[in-house]
Design an enzyme around this catalytic site. Sequence first.
Site, PDB file in Angstrom:
ATOM      1  N   HIS A 249       1.026  -1.150  -0.083  1.00 37.69           N
ATOM      2  CA  HIS A 249      -0.054  -0.145  -0.047  1.00 37.69           C
ATOM      3  C   HIS A 249       0.753   1.145  -0.019  1.00 37.69           C
ATOM      4  O   HIS A 249       0.240   2.444   0.255  1.00 37.69           O
ATOM      5  CB  HIS A 249      -0.901   0.010   1.214  1.00 37.69           C
ATOM      6  CG  HIS A 249      -1.880  -1.255   1.257  1.00 37.69           C
ATOM      7  ND1 HIS A 249      -1.573  -2.161   2.044  1.00 37.69           N
ATOM      8  CD2 HIS A 249      -2.979  -1.535   0.621  1.00 37.69           C
ATOM      9  CE1 HIS A 249      -2.133  -3.206   1.872  1.00 37.69           C
ATOM     10  NE2 HIS A 249      -3.283  -2.862   1.201  1.00 37.69           N
ATOM     11  N   GLY A 444      27.121  10.021 -45.528  1.00 40.13           N
ATOM     12  CA  GLY A 444      28.596   9.977 -45.982  1.00 40.13           C
ATOM     13  C   GLY A 444      29.455   8.741 -46.168  1.00 40.13           C
ATOM     14  O   GLY A 444      30.562   8.796 -46.247  1.00 40.13           O
ATOM     15  N   ASP A 445      28.900   7.875 -45.586  1.00 37.27           N
ATOM     16  CA  ASP A 445      29.756   6.476 -45.678  1.00 37.27           C
ATOM     17  C   ASP A 445      29.396   5.553 -46.895  1.00 37.27           C
ATOM     18  O   ASP A 445      29.989   4.431 -46.769  1.00 37.27           O
ATOM     19  CB  ASP A 445      29.169   5.678 -44.354  1.00 37.27           C
ATOM     20  CG  ASP A 445      27.879   4.901 -44.476  1.00 37.27           C
ATOM     21  OD1 ASP A 445      27.103   5.362 -45.216  1.00 37.27           O
ATOM     22  OD2 ASP A 445      27.614   4.402 -43.550  1.00 37.27           O
ATOM     23  N   GLY A 593      23.801   5.056 -53.950  1.00 39.32           N
ATOM     24  CA  GLY A 593      23.468   3.681 -54.087  1.00 39.32           C
ATOM     25  C   GLY A 593      23.031   3.394 -55.592  1.00 39.32           C
ATOM     26  O   GLY A 593      23.661   2.391 -56.092  1.00 39.32           O
TER      27      GLY A 593
END
Length: 606
Positions: A249, A444-445, A593
């Site tokens: 409680h 940036g990679d 890509g």
Amino acid sequence: FLRFVKKLRFSYHLSFGSLVVGAISTMAKPKQIINDPKEAVGEFVQGLLKQFPNKLVKLQNHNVLLKSCRSSQVQLLSGGGSGHEPSHAGWVGDGMLTGAILGGMFASPSVAAVLSAIRCAAGDDKSDAVLLIVKNYTGDRLNFGMACERANLEGIDCQMVVVADDCALERSKGITGARGVAGTVLVHKIAGAAASMGMSLSKVCDLAKVVCSRTGTMGIALNAVTVPGAAEVNDRLDENTIEIGLGIHGEAGMKQSPMLSSDEMAKELLSKIEKYGREISPGKIVPMFEKGDSLCLLVNNLGGSSNFELSILANSAVQVLEKNYGCKVTRLLVGSFMTSFNMHGASLTVLNLTGAPSEVIECLDATTTAPAWIPVDVPGSEMRPSENEIPEMEESAASFVNTQKPELEGGCWENPEILVRKAATALAEAEPMLTKYDTIVGDGDCGITMKRGAEKVLAGNIPTDHPVSFFASLADAVSASMGGTSGVLLELMFSKMASQLSRNSKIGAKEISNAFRDGVQAVSLYGGATVGARTMLDALFPAANELVASGSLKKAADAARAGANSTATMKTASAGRSNYLSEATLDGTPDPGAVATAVVLDALSS
């Protein structure tokens, strides 16, 4: 004073050139899913009735929930204040409780409600005996006790068992004794099963008392409970403090402590339970458990803890009991059993099974229809079967290399090593360009990632004698070297190509073209992007479709280049890092890509 100051902030208001300084309380208001706090218990009851329309029924004029189908046996009733859910309504069912009497939030139910429940459980002819299982709180003892005596006066055979399993308070502290907490649920389970087996009231009562005498509980809270209707969040425990041995409680605990790890919590709680001990005869106390004892461990959510945390604590507690004390946890229960509304914390309950009557284990393992009970998964031997890990089955390019390879049709697989080296060299040399593009529209990679994959291919060790083993090995190579999203997507594509080719009886130019298309579709399926999303698929899809349609690698390369160039005019991106960028940032820069795809196909076709 410092706590008061901490909860004040000063607000400066400029109004018509005057500076008004006001102290405004920042005490947080609780956020809870309720309507009117005064009606919360009744609405909770109605919610249960809708969840379990075939199992529960309400007693008119009272917040009492009963089994919908009553059988002639010793009837078990329990209850207390609301806020401890699933206790006690969650334990109503065959093999546990006949009914649960619900009081207000953390408040004992009235004598009238308890007595009405007893009358209903005993039946019109008062033929069934009734056992009340009550937690050791003054209000519960008095109200249930008064109802018990009045029921006996009416001719109903009624007895009461008081559960006092809390180990936080010293045995000599006051006359109230230990509190009743999560161990109460184990009493419900064992006594309820005994009653359903047809045992007499005296036998069920005695068995319940045996369980009480062998059970100990300790709790720990990271945050205190805030009851429905409270004006402010209960912040009695600050961000660096936890409380050990508190009540359900929100009563203050045995002590406060800096934050502990799960392992440290388990050691602290179990040490106190072990030392608190159990009384085996008047005045004779022995440790709650000793080396070699078989135990039931109940890991209880006090309301606000995640299943993730409970499982970690369960693991810690079992390790402490088995490694430090030399006991064996043969039954482990983890979940919400006796909560304190939304308290972030947990409690550990230990029931010592060694030396207990055989009925204790039999009844503990018996089935029940109570909706909140979790069936005990009992290991059939000393060692848990789950401790034996299944050996990992390694799947790699070798599995394709060593399997039967489909026959190659003439001219479809000429000079693959030369072509692969040309493509990898071109991709590595494109790194500065890809990095430039990705610096603008990505993170940036991309150039470095693609170069790592190309260098892995140029390093050799990729078999080129057959397309199945080649694409499988290429998938492994990009997985090991590239990393990132691009690496995973290319691994998917090459793996799909290898698997599709391996299913053919013969492999020719058509089968290789189809496999390329299937690989590209796999990238779309698992990656979620498609043409127009501004990804490598804007080059891959046109190239694959053209190669299947015409069989021309040169046309496929041209299609890839056109697709890559089209990404420079796409004002939005729905996938990849470019998805976060503005239209102005994307405009004029192609997707790196897609460009990398065009670079590879250009090299292959030339």
